[in-house]
Design an enzyme around this catalytic site. Structure first.
Site, PDB file in Angstrom:
ATOM      1  N   LYS A  80      33.761 -47.340 137.409  1.00  0.00           N
ATOM      2  CA  LYS A  80      33.968 -46.910 136.016  1.00  0.00           C
ATOM      3  C   LYS A  80      33.509 -48.038 135.105  1.00  0.00           C
ATOM      4  O   LYS A  80      33.584 -49.214 135.471  1.00  0.00           O
ATOM      5  CB  LYS A  80      35.466 -46.654 135.767  1.00  0.00           C
ATOM      6  CG  LYS A  80      35.752 -45.699 134.653  1.00  0.00           C
ATOM      7  CD  LYS A  80      35.530 -44.268 135.100  1.00  0.00           C
ATOM      8  CE  LYS A  80      36.107 -43.236 134.241  1.00  0.00           C
ATOM      9  NZ  LYS A  80      35.971 -41.891 134.804  1.00  0.00           N
ATOM     10  N   GLY A 182      39.090 -27.600 126.198  1.00  0.00           N
ATOM     11  CA  GLY A 182      37.768 -28.221 126.133  1.00  0.00           C
ATOM     12  C   GLY A 182      36.931 -27.750 127.302  1.00  0.00           C
ATOM     13  O   GLY A 182      37.073 -26.624 127.787  1.00  0.00           O
TER      14      GLY A 182
HETATM   15  P1  NAD Z   1      37.187 -32.187 126.195  1.00  0.00           P
HETATM   16  O1  NAD Z   1      37.140 -33.275 125.197  1.00  0.00           O
HETATM   17  O2  NAD Z   1      36.062 -31.234 126.318  1.00  0.00           O
HETATM   18  O3  NAD Z   1      38.504 -31.306 125.940  1.00  0.00           O
HETATM   19  C1  NAD Z   1      39.771 -31.849 125.773  1.00  0.00           C
HETATM   20  C2  NAD Z   1      40.638 -30.797 125.099  1.00  0.00           C
HETATM   21  O4  NAD Z   1      41.999 -31.247 125.108  1.00  0.00           O
HETATM   22  C3  NAD Z   1      40.283 -30.527 123.652  1.00  0.00           C
HETATM   23  O5  NAD Z   1      40.405 -29.136 123.417  1.00  0.00           O
HETATM   24  C4  NAD Z   1      41.381 -31.282 122.871  1.00  0.00           C
HETATM   25  O6  NAD Z   1      41.619 -30.729 121.607  1.00  0.00           O
HETATM   26  C5  NAD Z   1      42.535 -31.082 123.800  1.00  0.00           C
HETATM   27  N1  NAD Z   1      43.647 -32.018 123.669  1.00  0.00           N
HETATM   28  C6  NAD Z   1      43.610 -33.357 123.532  1.00  0.00           C
HETATM   29  N2  NAD Z   1      44.872 -33.826 123.463  1.00  0.00           N
HETATM   30  C7  NAD Z   1      45.701 -32.759 123.575  1.00  0.00           C
HETATM   31  C8  NAD Z   1      47.102 -32.602 123.609  1.00  0.00           C
HETATM   32  N3  NAD Z   1      47.912 -33.650 123.492  1.00  0.00           N
HETATM   33  N4  NAD Z   1      47.607 -31.363 123.762  1.00  0.00           N
HETATM   34  C9  NAD Z   1      46.795 -30.290 123.877  1.00  0.00           C
HETATM   35  N5  NAD Z   1      45.458 -30.385 123.876  1.00  0.00           N
HETATM   36  C10 NAD Z   1      44.919 -31.613 123.724  1.00  0.00           C
HETATM   37  O7  NAD Z   1      37.495 -32.907 127.585  1.00  0.00           O
HETATM   38  P2  NAD Z   1      37.246 -32.332 129.044  1.00  0.00           P
HETATM   39  O8  NAD Z   1      35.908 -32.753 129.514  1.00  0.00           O
HETATM   40  O9  NAD Z   1      37.652 -30.907 129.093  1.00  0.00           O
HETATM   41  O10 NAD Z   1      38.292 -33.213 129.867  1.00  0.00           O
HETATM   42  C11 NAD Z   1      39.681 -32.950 129.829  1.00  0.00           C
HETATM   43  C12 NAD Z   1      40.367 -33.856 130.820  1.00  0.00           C
HETATM   44  O11 NAD Z   1      39.852 -33.622 132.125  1.00  0.00           O
HETATM   45  C13 NAD Z   1      40.175 -35.357 130.588  1.00  0.00           C
HETATM   46  O12 NAD Z   1      41.355 -35.990 131.021  1.00  0.00           O
HETATM   47  C14 NAD Z   1      39.028 -35.721 131.517  1.00  0.00           C
HETATM   48  O13 NAD Z   1      39.069 -37.090 131.872  1.00  0.00           O
HETATM   49  C15 NAD Z   1      39.352 -34.830 132.684  1.00  0.00           C
HETATM   50  N6  NAD Z   1      38.213 -34.494 133.539  1.00  0.00           N
HETATM   51  C16 NAD Z   1      37.083 -33.950 133.019  1.00  0.00           C
HETATM   52  C17 NAD Z   1      36.048 -33.587 133.858  1.00  0.00           C
HETATM   53  C18 NAD Z   1      34.811 -32.915 133.335  1.00  0.00           C
HETATM   54  O14 NAD Z   1      34.022 -32.442 134.144  1.00  0.00           O
HETATM   55  N7  NAD Z   1      34.625 -32.800 132.035  1.00  0.00           N
HETATM   56  C19 NAD Z   1      36.150 -33.803 135.234  1.00  0.00           C
HETATM   57  C20 NAD Z   1      37.320 -34.353 135.744  1.00  0.00           C
HETATM   58  C21 NAD Z   1      38.353 -34.689 134.880  1.00  0.00           C
END
Ligand code: NAD
Length: 371
Positions: A80, A182
């Site tokens: 990372k 998201g």
């Molecule tokens: P994203 O930014 O596309 O979406 C995040 C969403 O969470 C947004 O809708 C935001 O408004 C919402 N949010 C933030 N804080 C919040 C809260 N306290 N309560 C309710 N909603 C809240 O991010 P993403 O890519 O969907 O990733 C989400 C999580 O999954 C992160 O922790 C990321 O590290 C993890 N993750 C993502 C991926 C990937 O492929 N994108 C893979 C593995 C893990």
């Protein structure tokens, strides 16, 4: 001025290398290559506007990637990076930082960077332009747009399929709550809906929407894409954001932030299954509490591996169909193995998942040169 805190946890697994970089004036970065026994480390580049960027936090995230990549059977270790910027950057400023970052990691050939919070496919295109080594590229450069395609959300739904095969749950009619709408949460919701589940509540950072008979997920996604927060969705009732976490339901998909569930919030949870879409959405105490309460919480390193599986297929020049096939195969098999390991033991799901990852790391280590 940003500040990097220079300490991190160490154990037999790693980190293999921790590299501090001064990219340009006022912009520092840290790269943690946690473990490269299974191959070059894949891990995202986080860009944050925080006053300090603890190497400890980057190291924890790198460790999670080591375990996730190993558990997913990928020929990759975990790493990372964190880049701490002290001011909002315009697109030229971001490009300058990413070019400096790419050049600084040029000789760190055991590290394959990908997008993470604060970086995106455009950032990776810049890295590619400089050193040709990264994942998460735009499609025109051979990338598989994993967030747009919903690779991780698809994997979350495959995990649910495997639980259904094992008779842990029935997806037709299962009620689902999704925290965070998201890339991960919206696709998990769509895929679970396709399987007959009823998505009753969804939140974003601003609020939540609730419909006991089910939300129209496709319409909700359109609504969100028009730039509106989910709380205002006309197909549901606006409710306080975190209230949805205590609704009685079959499945909760946390897909927002780390440490959403603490021991106290875990005790108020009324779901049967938690599919961890986000990374570390529950503290260790919360996971123990879930286990005690008979709630199955499938760990992130199993349930949300879809994104990194997709990235690893991209790295080998594979196509999106291959990526989705691999997600299906790997997450289905891993979920089944997780349940097998837990059967007849008192192992927590995370302990069982960590055992799986460690077993693969040990088998991989046996092939490493010793002389
Ligand atoms: P994203 O930014 O596309 O979406 C995040 C969403 O969470 C947004 O809708 C935001 O408004 C919402 N949010 C933030 N804080 C919040 C809260 N306290 N309560 C309710 N909603 C809240 O991010 P993403 O890519 O969907 O990733 C989400 C999580 O999954 C992160 O922790 C990321 O590290 C993890 N993750 C993502 C991926 C990937 O492929 N994108 C893979 C593995 C893990």
């Amino acid at each position: 001025m940003t500040q990097l805190t220079m300490s991190w946890p160490q154990d037999d697994l790693g980190p293999a290398r921790v590299v501090f970089l001064r990219l340009i004036e006022g912009v520092d970065a840290v790269v943690v290559l946690d473990n490269v026994v299974l191959g070059p480390a894949i891990g995202g580049v986080r860009m944050t506007r925080r006053a300090d960027l603890p190497a400890t936090e980057v190291a924890r995230l790198a460790r999670a990637m080591t375990l996730k990549n190993a558990a997913a059977g990928l020929p990759h270790g975990g790493g990372k990076s964190g880049i701490a910027v002290h001011t909002d950057l315009d697109s030229d400023g971001r490009e300058r930082v990413m070019r400096a970052f790419a050049l600084a990691i040029k000789d760190l050939v055991d590290y394959i960077p990908g997008p993470d919070m604060g970086t995106d496919e455009t950032s990776m295109a810049v890295v590619h332009d400089e050193i040709g080594r990264c994942v998460g590229l735009p499609a025109v450069l051979g990338g598989i747009p994993l967030d747009e395609l919903g690779a991780t959300g698809y994997g979350v739904a495959v995990c649910a399929d495997a639980l259904e095969d094992a008779k842990v749950l029935t997806l037709a009619g299962a009620t689902v709550v999704v925290q965070g709408f998201g890339a991960v949460g919206s696709h998990a919701a769509l895929r679970l809906r396709e399987r007959g589940a009823i998505v009753v509540a969804v939140s974003d950072i601003e609020g939540a929407t609730y419909a006991p008979d089910g939300l129209d997920v496709a319409e909700l996604l359109e609504f969100k894409r028009s730039g509106q927060p989910v709380g205002g969705f006309p197909g549901g009732v606006r409710v306080p954001r975190d209230d949805i976490l205590t609704l009685a339901c079959d499945i909760i998909v946390p897909a927002a932030q780390p440490d959403v569930f603490t021991a106290a919030t875990a005790r108020r949870t009324r779901a049967k299954v938690i599919l961890q879409g986000a990374n570390i959405p529950a503290s260790p105490e919360a996971e123990a509490e879930f286990h005690r309460m008979g709630i199955l919480s499938v760990p992130d390193i199993i349930a949300n591996a879809g994104g990194v599986i997709c990235a690893s297929v991209e790295y080998r020049g594979g196509a999106r169909t291959q990526a989705f096939q691999q997600i299906e195969e790997k997450i289905r098999a891993n979920t089944a193995e997780l349940l097998d390991r837990m059967k007849g033991s008192d192992l927590l799901p995370r302990e069982a998942a960590t055992q799986m990852a460690m077993a693969r790391l040990r088998r991989g280590a046996a092939y490493r040169r010793r002389l």
